[in-house]
Design an enzyme around this catalytic site. Structure first.
Site, PDB file in Angstrom:
ATOM      1  N   GLY A 226      17.768 -52.193  -9.758  1.00  0.00           N
ATOM      2  CA  GLY A 226      17.421 -52.412  -8.358  1.00  0.00           C
ATOM      3  C   GLY A 226      17.659 -51.164  -7.536  1.00  0.00           C
ATOM      4  N   HIS A 245      27.885 -38.520  -1.988  1.00  0.00           N
ATOM      5  CA  HIS A 245      27.639 -37.117  -1.629  1.00  0.00           C
ATOM      6  C   HIS A 245      26.163 -36.754  -1.713  1.00  0.00           C
ATOM      7  CE1 HIS A 245      27.380 -34.774  -5.667  1.00  0.00           C
ATOM      8  NE2 HIS A 245      27.010 -36.025  -5.873  1.00  0.00           N
TER       9      HIS A 245
END
Length: 335
Positions: A226, A245
């Protein structure tokens, strides 16, 4: 010995692009792997024959790389030095995949770094005509190359990060953006009563299934595909290892809110990232942040920046756990 002159140091820095290409070529020709498998020195001619390179050109390349500590040259015989050994495909923490992937996906886009500083748009987006991950994922081979390289390098850097780490209470642990599942494997070691979920984009899932099967965990870890910006599975603990990040603040907050909504109040969130320290001392996070600057909209963050990010998503930091690696573990709870 006198310290190097500033001009000498600057010349080395400016020539870094040539060194990175030389390292790439040595890896791509499989020179470190050939030497590793030979178990001892080979002549330049033997290496050229096995790698498909031209003898004079290979000799010059190896002479330069030997001066940088990758190889040892004694007459015409070439030996592998410890630094060069990290580029062997057979090394336990091999950087072969990273050396090849970086030069084949990052090198050219970085030529547009000036564009980033003037416009704010990532150099990769400008150079490739689309966001980097869109470009990577449109080609299955490229996507696999990127995933394999990142899994190898982060696994090496992360080695020992979870040693003696007490995983918070919670039966079901979901590794969001879990790639090959290696992080979840480490967390579940010694925790036979816990179950897990590896959640990632569908093209990545075969690697996770292989990892889990090899570790005997496929009976208690589910693999789910997903988009983590849309929804994630319900779990007691959410692990985000080297994920946030990659994204700017708005996208990172969106992802965190998706996890918070699925887990509900009291759900735990474990964020594994490098944290940028204050001051000018060298740190891996600062170099990785340069990569983020050129390639993505994401960034490395300080502890204070992570606190603001999580607060905006309705999540509170409980503590930050330092490890013996460049990574820290941010423990947090959904409000």
């Amino acid at each position: 010995m006198n310290p190097p002159k500033p001009t000498d140091v600057m010349m080395q820095l400016m020539g870094g692009f040539q060194v990175s290409q030389a390292v790439y070529v040595a890896a791509k020709l499989d020179v470190p792997t050939i030497l590793d498998e030979a178990g001892g020195p080979l002549t330049v001619s033997e290496l050229a024959g096995k790698s498909g390179a031209q003898v004079p050109q290979l000799r010059r390349l190896l002479r330069t790389l030997a001066s940088l500590g990758l190889f040892t040259l004694e007459g015409d015989r070439v030996s592998l030095a410890p630094i060069g050994a990290t580029l062997s495909r057979n090394a336990s923490a091999s950087l072969y995949g990273m050396a090849v992937m970086w030069m084949e996906t990052h090198y050219a886009p970085f030529s547009d770094l000036l564009h980033t500083l003037r416009t704010g748009e990532p150099a990769a987006t400008h150079h490739l005509g689309k966001p980097f991950f869109d470009w990577v994922n449109e080609n299955p081979d490229r996507s696999q190359q990127f995933s394999d390289a990142m899994a190898a390098v982060t696994s090496g850097l992360r080695t020992g990060a979870f040693d003696d780490y007490p995983v918070p209470d919670g039966e079901l642990i979901a590794d969001i953006g879990g790639a090959d599942g290696s992080v979840l494997v480490e967390l579940l070691k010694g925790l036979p009563d816990r179950r897990g979920i590896v959640f990632d984009l569908p093209p990545v899932l075969p690697a996770a299934r292989s990892t889990l099967a090899a570790q005997g965990l496929d009976d208690r870890v589910e693999v789910v595909g997903g988009d983590f910006f849309d929804s994630v599975p319900v779990a007691d603990i959410y692990v985000l290892s080297y994920i946030l990040h990659d994204w700017d603040d708005d996208a990172a907050i969106r992802l965190l809110r998706t996890a918070a909504k699925a887990g509900g109040p009291g759900a735990r969130v474990l964020i594994v990232e490098t944290i940028v320290p204050d001051g000018s001392e060298p740190h891996l996070a600062k170099m990785v942040d340069l990569t983020m600057l050129g390639m993505l909209t994401g960034m490395e963050r300080s502890e204070k920046e992570y606190q603001s990010l999580l607060n905006a998503a309705g999540i509170s930091i409980d503590r930050v756990v330092s490890t013996r690696t460049p990574f820290s573990i941010i423990e947090a709870t959904v409000n």
